[in-house]
Design an enzyme around this catalytic site. Sequence first.
Site, PDB file in Angstrom:
ATOM      1  N   SER A  24       0.838  -1.210   0.000  1.00  0.00           N
ATOM      2  CA  SER A  24       0.000   0.000   0.000  1.00  0.00           C
ATOM      3  C   SER A  24       0.868   1.254   0.000  1.00  0.00           C
ATOM      4  O   SER A  24       0.361   2.369   0.050  1.00  0.00           O
ATOM      5  CB  SER A  24      -0.911  -0.002   1.237  1.00  0.00           C
ATOM      6  N   ASN A 111      -1.533  -2.595  13.115  1.00  0.00           N
ATOM      7  CA  ASN A 111      -2.997  -2.475  13.146  1.00  0.00           C
ATOM      8  C   ASN A 111      -3.469  -1.262  13.946  1.00  0.00           C
ATOM      9  O   ASN A 111      -4.362  -0.530  13.512  1.00  0.00           O
ATOM     10  CB  ASN A 111      -3.628  -3.754  13.704  1.00  0.00           C
ATOM     11  N   HIS A 157     -40.610  21.962  -9.237  1.00  0.00           N
ATOM     12  CA  HIS A 157     -40.704  21.085 -10.426  1.00  0.00           C
ATOM     13  C   HIS A 157     -40.049  21.727 -11.649  1.00  0.00           C
ATOM     14  O   HIS A 157     -40.413  21.418 -12.783  1.00  0.00           O
ATOM     15  CB  HIS A 157     -42.163  20.727 -10.754  1.00  0.00           C
ATOM     16  N   SER A 278     -14.790  25.458 -27.252  1.00  0.00           N
ATOM     17  CA  SER A 278     -14.883  24.225 -28.029  1.00  0.00           C
ATOM     18  C   SER A 278     -13.818  24.246 -29.114  1.00  0.00           C
ATOM     19  O   SER A 278     -13.519  25.297 -29.680  1.00  0.00           O
ATOM     20  CB  SER A 278     -16.276  24.122 -28.649  1.00  0.00           C
ATOM     21  N   LYS A 284     -18.679  28.709 -28.996  1.00  0.00           N
ATOM     22  CA  LYS A 284     -19.034  28.095 -27.721  1.00  0.00           C
ATOM     23  C   LYS A 284     -18.299  28.692 -26.517  1.00  0.00           C
ATOM     24  O   LYS A 284     -17.119  28.995 -26.580  1.00  0.00           O
ATOM     25  CB  LYS A 284     -18.760  26.582 -27.735  1.00  0.00           C
ATOM     26  N   ASN A 286     -18.385  27.312 -22.614  1.00  0.00           N
ATOM     27  CA  ASN A 286     -18.982  26.222 -21.842  1.00  0.00           C
ATOM     28  C   ASN A 286     -18.714  26.340 -20.343  1.00  0.00           C
ATOM     29  O   ASN A 286     -17.638  26.765 -19.934  1.00  0.00           O
ATOM     30  CB  ASN A 286     -18.442  24.875 -22.337  1.00  0.00           C
ATOM     31  N   GLU A 291     -19.808  21.923 -14.293  1.00  0.00           N
ATOM     32  CA  GLU A 291     -20.066  20.550 -14.768  1.00  0.00           C
ATOM     33  C   GLU A 291     -19.134  19.553 -14.097  1.00  0.00           C
ATOM     34  O   GLU A 291     -19.536  18.455 -13.720  1.00  0.00           O
ATOM     35  CB  GLU A 291     -19.878  20.465 -16.283  1.00  0.00           C
ATOM     36  N   TYR A 318      -9.042  -6.778  12.866  1.00  0.00           N
ATOM     37  CA  TYR A 318      -8.433  -6.217  11.657  1.00  0.00           C
ATOM     38  C   TYR A 318      -8.475  -7.230  10.518  1.00  0.00           C
ATOM     39  O   TYR A 318      -8.251  -8.424  10.710  1.00  0.00           O
ATOM     40  CB  TYR A 318      -6.967  -5.805  11.910  1.00  0.00           C
ATOM     41  N   LYS A 326      -8.097   3.700   2.225  1.00  0.00           N
ATOM     42  CA  LYS A 326      -7.256   4.896   2.089  1.00  0.00           C
ATOM     43  C   LYS A 326      -7.417   5.660   0.791  1.00  0.00           C
ATOM     44  O   LYS A 326      -7.569   6.885   0.794  1.00  0.00           O
ATOM     45  CB  LYS A 326      -5.798   4.527   2.327  1.00  0.00           C
TER      46      LYS A 326
END
Length: 462
Positions: A24, A111, A157, A278, A284, A286, A291, A318, A326
């Site tokens: 890890s 641990n 709505h 774009s 364009k 954007n 987003e 453990y 992680k």
Amino acid sequence: MTKKVWGGRFSQEPDALVNMFNASISFDRHLYAYDIEGSVAHCRMLAKQGIISDEDAGAMLVALGEIKRELDHGGFSSDDDYEDIHTLVEKAMVEKVGALGEKIHTGRSRNDQVALDTRLYVRDAVQQVMVSIRDCQRTILRLAEDNLTVLMPGYTHLQRAQPVLLSHHLMAYYEMLNRDYARFEESLGRVNVMPLGSAALAGATFDLDREMVAEELGFDRISRNSMDAVSDRDFVLDFLYNASVVMMHLSRLSEELVLWSTQEFGFVVISDAFSTGSSIMPQKKNPDLPELIRGKTGRAYGHLMGLLTTMKGLPLSYNKDMQEDKEALFDSAHTVQMCLKVMGSLLGEVSFKPDTLKAATEKGYLVATDLADYLVGKGLTFREAHEIVGKMVVLAIENKRELHELSLEEMKTHSRQIEKDVYAWLEPQLTVGRRNITGGTGPEAVKREIERAKQQLKPEGE
Ligand code: ARG
């Protein structure tokens, strides 16, 4: 190959694939500062308890300081042979002070060590996110103050519903972020618990002063059950959930910015510096930033679901499965921090279009509820009034007009109670002005909330 810290009972070297899959270090080196901080406290305590000599402790502390500085400068490769950050630091100590370095692991297991490191990490991450939430709230507050007179359609709505103040709409996000802040703050009580002394799972046999370590590391309490302490990841889940909720709120705001900056809405313009273009369509502009915030919400939810699922079938105590916490944690912490920062900056780069917003309140019968309230003021029940106004709306739609464009005669055919004063009553500005009830969109009510918010954001002591 470096000798494994657990190599004693093995007659074969681990397979290269095992070494790679098991390690890890590539991601948990992120914890190095916490790992060393924990080791420093543990080492001091071992000396104070007479478990190691002061002299040994002195040499070990010097080594830990050097290792920290080297890691600060990117030292030590993330070789899979190290397995994880705990082993890397221990091996580095042995390189510096010989076998003495191994004494750091007295009364400790990876641990309880990893539980400690992760708690220290989460504690910092929570505090950083709380600062960023407040920064973002500050920007929202400024925007709300700057737009106090701007009217806009409120929606339900996604259909135009009633006129509201833009400030009121913005302050709704202030409230959401307030709850997010409180959620993180409240979670700290569960994070700030010191697990060292739990050792592998059953508790250490040495006479460790757990309270001393807790105090050195700024923990409120020590854990009360060693098996729980090494296998609890609720505090990580709390973080992932709290981050998901912030992201959900930022995503809703992002969606509104995307929608409002369309030609169809035209409510807001995002500055060029905070927009993108774009490669094929020259015209364009954007809204990539909102987003992306909206899009990144998916990974925050994913990490929460991922870890919940990882944990659900684990027997005590453990299990290596838990190493999977992680990357999720680091990524969520990074994502929520970045998104709060970007949203804060983005909100400083938007300009609202008051005329377009106001014009939108004048089309779509947004004052119908106020017309019904007007009739209630003349003695009708709300249901009667609702029915009458419904019919008036139909007439207006048929004639391609708004309610205030119906003549008094036309209105009177629906209810004789309607008088000339109805026209003033239906001014969007006035419909908003009647809602100064606490929590309402009236200018006085919104100003009061802005004042409250300002008090809340004041640095302590002011
Ligand atoms: N890398 C491990 C983790 O993140 C550290 C604990 C390893 N303990 C063990 N007994 N294998 O969970």
